[in-house]
Write an enzyme that holds these catalytic residues in place. Structure first.
Site, mmCIF file in Angstrom:
data_model
loop_
_atom_site.group_PDB
_atom_site.id
_atom_site.type_symbol
_atom_site.label_atom_id
_atom_site.label_comp_id
_atom_site.label_asym_id
_atom_site.label_seq_id
_atom_site.Cartn_x
_atom_site.Cartn_y
_atom_site.Cartn_z
ATOM 1 N N CYS A 156 47.808 12.215 51.113
ATOM 2 C CA CYS A 156 48.214 13.223 52.438
ATOM 3 C C CYS A 156 46.850 12.768 52.897
ATOM 4 C CB CYS A 156 48.867 13.832 52.110
ATOM 5 S SG CYS A 156 48.477 14.952 53.860
ATOM 6 N N CYS B 253 46.123 16.639 54.106
ATOM 7 C CA CYS B 253 45.815 17.479 52.582
ATOM 8 C C CYS B 253 44.297 17.385 52.165
ATOM 9 C CB CYS B 253 46.944 16.795 51.410
ATOM 10 S SG CYS B 253 48.232 16.686 51.907
ATOM 11 N N CYS C 88 29.381 57.590 39.731
ATOM 12 C CA CYS C 88 30.196 57.053 40.007
ATOM 13 C C CYS C 88 31.718 56.831 38.791
ATOM 14 C CB CYS C 88 30.819 55.633 40.564
ATOM 15 S SG CYS C 88 31.166 53.846 41.298
ATOM 16 N N CYS D 220 31.737 53.337 38.133
ATOM 17 C CA CYS D 220 30.029 51.497 37.736
ATOM 18 C C CYS D 220 30.015 52.432 35.820
ATOM 19 C CB CYS D 220 29.308 52.796 37.892
ATOM 20 S SG CYS D 220 28.970 52.189 40.132
#
Length: 431
Positions: free
Chosen positions: A181, A184, A55, A58
């Site tokens: 809020c 929120c 790979c 990798c």
């Protein structure tokens, strides 16, 4: 004695060639024989990479992973599993691609996937975070039900917004909020959890619109919380899109993941010119679509480009599958054609194969958009017949020059001048 030394040298060479980390490294080699003892049944936190020696990603990770292992020495254990050789371990932990990094922390039976930056710094931070959570749990503190962290939500301001969001190539979700809020406040834990789950894919930020009013005004914020989406790539102030998803962590992750998938570039339809192309554009993908096009003399540049456009369009359609796409000219890669059962049926031809399972499927229908689309759709649903790759190995690929994009030309044979030959002088025997 010389012969024994030679064989020993060969064995050592083969052993080193099949591994990415030498025995002198701080990265510990893990196998089915020692995994439970060292990782599962131990008290240490472990970072474990599942890799394949062939790979490319990798191999690129090796220096950063080694650096992280050295930095974490004595604090967190770092190991690596050759999942190509020890497929049982990879299958046990759902490894489907390479490299895959998992962190075995407080709950060894349910390791966390590492989705951060593949740098030494990113790996170290994730490892220390897991170690901290383990220590807090052992002290009798409240055990965290998730690994989400407010630290994964990036604080945005009028001053850093353009630099972090607009001038980056990353995908962003930005929450414009007000501290007072209520909605929120309800969103906050979901936003933090989503930020953690999306780390490495989509960045989540938050801007206090009551303090940083310039940006809030620029984007027309009139209520709280308001969430805006900024796509990947170069952005301007007008690149913003509205967020239309739900307000739970799951909703946010699903919506953002779908958006991220839309931003995945279409795969390149790469000509097979050598083993490097085979690995990077075919072997390192879940499936590989292999098209063999007619010889250039049988199908000139306009004809070939037509086939390549069809493949490009289908690559765009199926890009979320993360498949590899390659093509070759008829007869240019005989071992590949033979291994994937493409010889003898005429051209163009197509086969899709899995480098992991070493199985392939052949296109039996027409080599056009509709025919290939139906074939690929059936494959994506797990339908259709498959066959073992001939030789039970990834077919080898020859190194050839790439197509120059031009029409093919017949070789011109040298004409023989017969004007100086007097045929009347030849005897009958000679005729």
């Amino acid at each position: 004695m010389i012969k024994i030394a030679f064989y020993w040298l060969v064995i050592c060479f083969v052993s080193l060639a099949s591994a990415l980390y030498p025995s002198s490294s701080e990265v510990i080699e893990l196998t089915p024989g020692n995994f439970n003892k060292l990782v599962i049944n131990s008290d240490e936190v472990w970072v474990v990479e599942f890799f394949a020696p062939w790979c490319g990603h990798c191999k690129s990770l090796v220096p950063e992973y080694t650096k992280a292992a050295s930095a974490l020495k004595g604090v967190v254990k770092v190991g690596a599993v050759d999942a190509d050789e020890h497929k049982s371990l990879g299958g046990q932990y759902g490894v489907r691609g390479f490299p895959t990094i998992k962190i075995f922390g407080s709950n060894k039976n349910k390791p966390d996937d590492f989705n951060g930056q593949r740098t030494a710094q990113g790996i170290v931070e994730a490892a220390l975070k897991a170690a901290k959570e383990k220590v807090e749990g052992q002290m009798g503190g409240k055990k965290k039900t998730s690994s989400s962290s407010k630290d994964d939500v990036i604080e945005l301001t009028d001053d850093n917004f353009d630099k972090l969001v607009l001038k980056s190539d990353d995908i962003w979700l930005v929450e414009f909020y007000a501290p007072w809020c209520g909605h929120c406040k309800n969103l906050a834990p979901h936003w933090a959890q989503a930020a953690t789950e999306l780390k490495g894919k989509v960045k989540l930020g938050a801007l206090d619109a009551t303090v940083h009013t310039a940006k809030a005004s620029q984007y027309g914020i009139q209520g709280f919380p308001t969430i805006k989406f900024f796509p990947a790539g170069p952005k301007t102030a007008s690149s913003v899109e509205e967020y239309h998803g739900g307000r739970t962590a799951s909703d946010i992750v699903t919506w953002a993941s779908n958006k991220a998938a839309e931003n995945i570039p279409a795969p390149e339809i790469k000509q097979l010119t050598g083993e490097d192309v085979m690995k990077s554009h075919c072997v390192e993908h879940p499936l590989c679509v292999v098209a063999v096009l007619p010889n250039i003399l049988d199908c000139q540049s306009e004809c070939r480009n037509g086939y390549l456009k069809t493949l490009t369009d289908l690559g765009e359609k199926y890009k979320k599958k993360m498949w590899g796409w390659v093509w070759s000219e008829a007869g240019a890669q005989p071992e590949l054609e033979d291994g994937l059962g493409l010889g003898g049926f005429g051209y163009p031809a197509m086969s899709v194969f899995s480098s992991k399972k070493l199985k392939y499927s052949i296109l039996r229908g027409s080599f056009g958009y509709d025919g290939i689309n139906e074939y690929l759709r059936d494959l994506s649903y797990g339908r259709g017949s498959t066959f073992p790759v001939k030789g039970a190995a990834i077919p080898s690929v020859q190194t050839i020059p790439p197509w120059d994009g031009k029409d093919g030309q017949l070789e011109v044979e040298e004409e023989i001048d017969l004007s100086d030959i007097d045929l009347d002088d030849l005897s009958k025997d000679e005729l």
